[in-house]
Design a protein around this motif. Structure first.
Motif, PDB file in Angstrom:
ATOM      1  N   ASN A 361       0.830  -1.205   0.000  1.00 61.02           N
ATOM      2  CA  ASN A 361       0.000   0.000   0.000  1.00 61.02           C
ATOM      3  C   ASN A 361       0.863   1.253   0.000  1.00 61.02           C
ATOM      4  N   SER A 362       1.555   1.482  -1.108  1.00 57.77           N
ATOM      5  CA  SER A 362       2.314   2.702  -1.264  1.00 57.77           C
ATOM      6  C   SER A 362       1.655   3.576  -2.322  1.00 57.77           C
ATOM      7  N   ILE A 363       2.359   4.598  -2.795  1.00 57.52           N
ATOM      8  CA  ILE A 363       1.688   5.653  -3.555  1.00 57.52           C
ATOM      9  C   ILE A 363       1.662   5.427  -5.071  1.00 57.52           C
ATOM     10  N   CYS A 364       2.574   4.624  -5.613  1.00 51.33           N
ATOM     11  CA  CYS A 364       2.725   4.547  -7.075  1.00 51.33           C
ATOM     12  C   CYS A 364       2.030   3.329  -7.664  1.00 51.33           C
ATOM     13  N   TRP A 365       1.138   3.562  -8.630  1.00 47.04           N
ATOM     14  CA  TRP A 365       0.370   2.508  -9.273  1.00 47.04           C
ATOM     15  C   TRP A 365       0.246   2.815 -10.760  1.00 47.04           C
ATOM     16  N   GLY A 442       5.998   6.740 -18.938  1.00 50.79           N
ATOM     17  CA  GLY A 442       4.860   5.862 -18.664  1.00 50.79           C
ATOM     18  C   GLY A 442       3.785   6.599 -17.890  1.00 50.79           C
ATOM     19  N   LYS A 443       2.556   6.166 -18.014  1.00 48.77           N
ATOM     20  CA  LYS A 443       1.442   6.844 -17.355  1.00 48.77           C
ATOM     21  C   LYS A 443       1.263   6.271 -15.954  1.00 48.77           C
ATOM     22  N   GLN A 444       1.666   7.060 -14.947  1.00 48.07           N
ATOM     23  CA  GLN A 444       1.613   6.591 -13.569  1.00 48.07           C
ATOM     24  C   GLN A 444       0.433   7.186 -12.823  1.00 48.07           C
ATOM     25  N   ILE A 445       0.112   6.543 -11.716  1.00 45.42           N
ATOM     26  CA  ILE A 445      -0.930   7.012 -10.801  1.00 45.42           C
ATOM     27  C   ILE A 445      -0.304   7.184  -9.430  1.00 45.42           C
ATOM     28  N   VAL A 446      -0.532   8.327  -8.806  1.00 43.19           N
ATOM     29  CA  VAL A 446      -0.104   8.560  -7.426  1.00 43.19           C
ATOM     30  C   VAL A 446      -1.355   8.759  -6.588  1.00 43.19           C
ATOM     31  N   LEU A 447      -1.446   7.979  -5.520  1.00 37.31           N
ATOM     32  CA  LEU A 447      -2.630   8.036  -4.658  1.00 37.31           C
ATOM     33  C   LEU A 447      -2.198   8.109  -3.200  1.00 37.31           C
ATOM     34  N   ASP A 448      -3.154   8.339  -2.334  1.00 37.89           N
ATOM     35  CA  ASP A 448      -2.919   8.356  -0.901  1.00 37.89           C
ATOM     36  C   ASP A 448      -3.143   6.943  -0.370  1.00 37.89           C
ATOM     37  N   PRO A 449      -2.103   6.281   0.170  1.00 36.04           N
ATOM     38  CA  PRO A 449      -2.290   4.917   0.674  1.00 36.04           C
ATOM     39  C   PRO A 449      -3.393   4.812   1.721  1.00 36.04           C
ATOM     40  N   GLY A 450      -3.665   5.918   2.414  1.00 29.91           N
ATOM     41  CA  GLY A 450      -4.737   5.888   3.407  1.00 29.91           C
ATOM     42  C   GLY A 450      -6.107   5.706   2.799  1.00 29.91           C
ATOM     43  N   ASN A 485       2.623  -7.540   1.879  1.00 29.57           N
ATOM     44  CA  ASN A 485       3.291  -6.712   2.887  1.00 29.57           C
ATOM     45  C   ASN A 485       2.531  -5.392   3.023  1.00 29.57           C
ATOM     46  N   TRP A 486       1.469  -5.434   3.795  1.00 26.10           N
ATOM     47  CA  TRP A 486       0.619  -4.258   4.001  1.00 26.10           C
ATOM     48  C   TRP A 486       1.150  -3.470   5.183  1.00 26.10           C
ATOM     49  N   TYR A 487       1.543  -2.229   4.921  1.00 30.56           N
ATOM     50  CA  TYR A 487       2.108  -1.379   5.979  1.00 30.56           C
ATOM     51  C   TYR A 487       0.988  -0.807   6.830  1.00 30.56           C
ATOM     52  N   GLU A 488       1.044  -1.122   8.109  1.00 26.75           N
ATOM     53  CA  GLU A 488       0.056  -0.599   9.042  1.00 26.75           C
ATOM     54  C   GLU A 488       0.603   0.675   9.690  1.00 26.75           C
ATOM     55  N   LYS A 489      -0.049   1.782   9.449  1.00 26.54           N
ATOM     56  CA  LYS A 489       0.391   3.058  10.009  1.00 26.54           C
ATOM     57  C   LYS A 489       0.224   3.049  11.521  1.00 26.54           C
ATOM     58  N   LYS A 490       1.290   3.469  12.220  1.00 23.24           N
ATOM     59  CA  LYS A 490       1.245   3.484  13.690  1.00 23.24           C
ATOM     60  C   LYS A 490       1.020   4.877  14.230  1.00 23.24           C
TER      61      LYS A 490
END
Length: 490
Positions: A361-365, A442-450, A485-490
């Motif tokens: 769950n990061s920003i680049c897709w 390339g055509k990228q997507i940046v999103l908010d992992p939240g 590997n899902w990053y859980e925000k602390k």
């Protein structure tokens, strides 16, 4: 003999047609094949996969000797053209030092990869003279060799050998072996190794004389004369290069100790030389300076210049400005060449290319149509401007936008990325003002992992492009691949 020749055949060169067509009975074809192999250059452009295969095949003694003879013959050809050139003798010394019989098969195979890098630095002209600048000129090639050594150590056969020998920290082991080799290095030891190779060459020459044509016999005789002429001068000439060779071996040993330390820290509470790790930034810089891969552009300016100002952020969209409160999104507008806010409808499947250490769950897709256009790791690095020390690839994960409202993202052409050191300085590619760039586009997507919902994440899948750093295509065994590997925000 035939079985050993066929093992060598699988590695070095295609068999002559007559050999294959006559059920291995055409001995003159076999003689020609041996001759062709011995006339080869150092094969400096071997990929890591080829090097690893070669090291495994070299467990067959005949094949290992044939490899050594080939390299020594190539050195002798260079010396014959200019016997007073100390660098030619230094290159021969680097070839011979690995043949001094103080290394086992494992250490010899591993260190040969590193020594090949050192020798390439000399034969390519990077080393100008045997002075205090030798290590500085050689180091980029050594670093490239360390990267390839890491890939070689992931080979299943090598892994099993390490387990059987109970070697936990292989780099510490190799550093120790390198120092043993340094202490054993002398002109006499190098000449003795040279004589061993000449004995093997004479045996091969005898086969070629027995099986080959009269013309081939003449050429074999000329080759032996050339090698013997080099041997006659060897003790005096090699004496002159022993000290710089010993200095280089000490430097290599120290570099292997540094790698051992980095390997220890790469895994939590355990020595694990086989854990997956991306190449270090310094290793990537060294590898690019030694040999620039096709996905890296050497030029003054960016092929796709990054946005210099952030557009207004519409309500509900990820804040990718300098003032963003999200550490992962700060300044991410400058990863785009062009961009616009976009809404991704429910049911749309997005793709993310990752390595085993990457968070799902990061920003680049990217969209599926972009992913489907990728044909190789080089293609992905080129179009999406990804340096090897950022992401080694090997796997991908999908995310399906859940029912309900659309996912708000930023979408557009990826900007070019220039390689920088840890202080943010641009890395020089040459003395002409050029730098190292990835093209982008390339055509990228940046999103908010939240904004992502873990329950709509797909399982990891292999890209089939391997986990290596520079396109060699090795499969790693024991790597925690295909594990989400899902990053859980602390």
């Amino acid at each position: 003999m035939w079985d050993e020749l066929e093992n060598a055949l699988a590695w070095y060169a295609a068999a002559p047609n007559r050999w294959l067509q006559n059920a291995r009975q055409d001995l003159s074809a076999a003689a020609e094949w041996i001759w062709v192999v011995l006339q080869g250059d150092f094969a400096e452009e071997q990929t890591t996969a080829q090097l690893a295969t070669g090291m495994v095949i070299s467990m067959v003694p005949f094949v290992d000797q044939l490899c050594d003879v080939r390299d020594v013959v190539a050195n002798c050809k260079n010396i014959s053209e200019d016997s007073d050139n100390k660098l030619h003798w230094f290159a021969l010394a680097i070839t011979l030092v690995g043949l001094i019989p103080v290394l086992g098969s494992l250490a010899k195979g591993c260190l040969k990869i590193v020594f090949n890098g050192a020798r390439k630095a000399v034969t390519s002209g990077a080393v100008k003279a045997l002075d205090g600048a030798v290590w500085a000129a050689t180091r980029p090639f050594i670093e490239a060799g360390i990267v390839k050594l890491n890939q070689h150590l992931a080979n299943p056969a090598v892994r099993r050998t390490l387990a059987i020998l109970k070697i936990d920290n292989v780099f510490k082991y190799l550093a120790g072996k390198t120092r043993v080799l340094k202490d054993a290095t002398s002109a006499s030891a190098l000449v003795k190794a040279f004589d061993t190779i000449i004995d093997v060459l004479k045996q091969l020459a005898e086969l070629m004389d027995r099986w080959g044509t009269a013309a081939l016999q003449t050429r074999v005789g000329q080759l032996l004369t050339k090698v013997q002429a080099v041997r006659d001068k060897a003790h005096t000439k090699l004496t002159e290069v022993v000290k710089p060779l010993q200095d280089m071996l000490e430097r290599i040993a120290r570099r292997l100790e540094v790698e051992a330390d980095m390997t220890y820290r790469a895994s939590t509470n355990a020595l694990n030389p086989h854990a997956f790790k991306r190449p270090q930034l310094e290793a990537e810089i060294a590898a690019l300076k030694a040999e620039t891969p096709p996905w890296v552009k050497v030029r003054r300016t960016a092929p796709k210049r990054a946005k210099r100002t952030c557009p207004p952020i519409p309500e509900g969209y990820p804040d990718i400005s300098k003032a963003s409160q999200s550490p992962v999104l700060v300044n991410k507008f400058d990863t785009f060449h062009t961009l616009e806010p976009a809404e991704i409808p429910p049911g749309t499947v997005l793709y993310r290319v990752i390595d085993p250490n990457s968070a799902d769950n990061s920003i680049c897709w990217m969209r599926k149509e972009e992913f489907d256009q990728l044909r190789s790791k080089d293609d992905w690095r080129d179009r999406f401007a990804v340096w090897a020390n950022w992401n080694s690839n090997g796997e991908f994960v999908t995310y399906t936008v859940p029912p309900g409202k659309p996912l708000k993202v930023w979408e557009g052409e990826t900007a070019s990325q220039v390689l920088k050191d840890r202080d943010g300085n641009l890395i020089k590619a040459d003395d002409k003002g050029n730098h190292f760039w990835t093209a982008g586009g390339g055509k990228q997507i940046v999103l908010d992992p939240g904004d992502l919902d873990k329950s709509h994440l797909g399982s990891r899948q292999p890209t089939e492009w391997g986990y290596d750093s520079f396109g060699e295509g090795l499969d790693l065994v024991g790597v925690p691949t295909l594990t989400n590997n899902w990053y859980e925000k602390k």
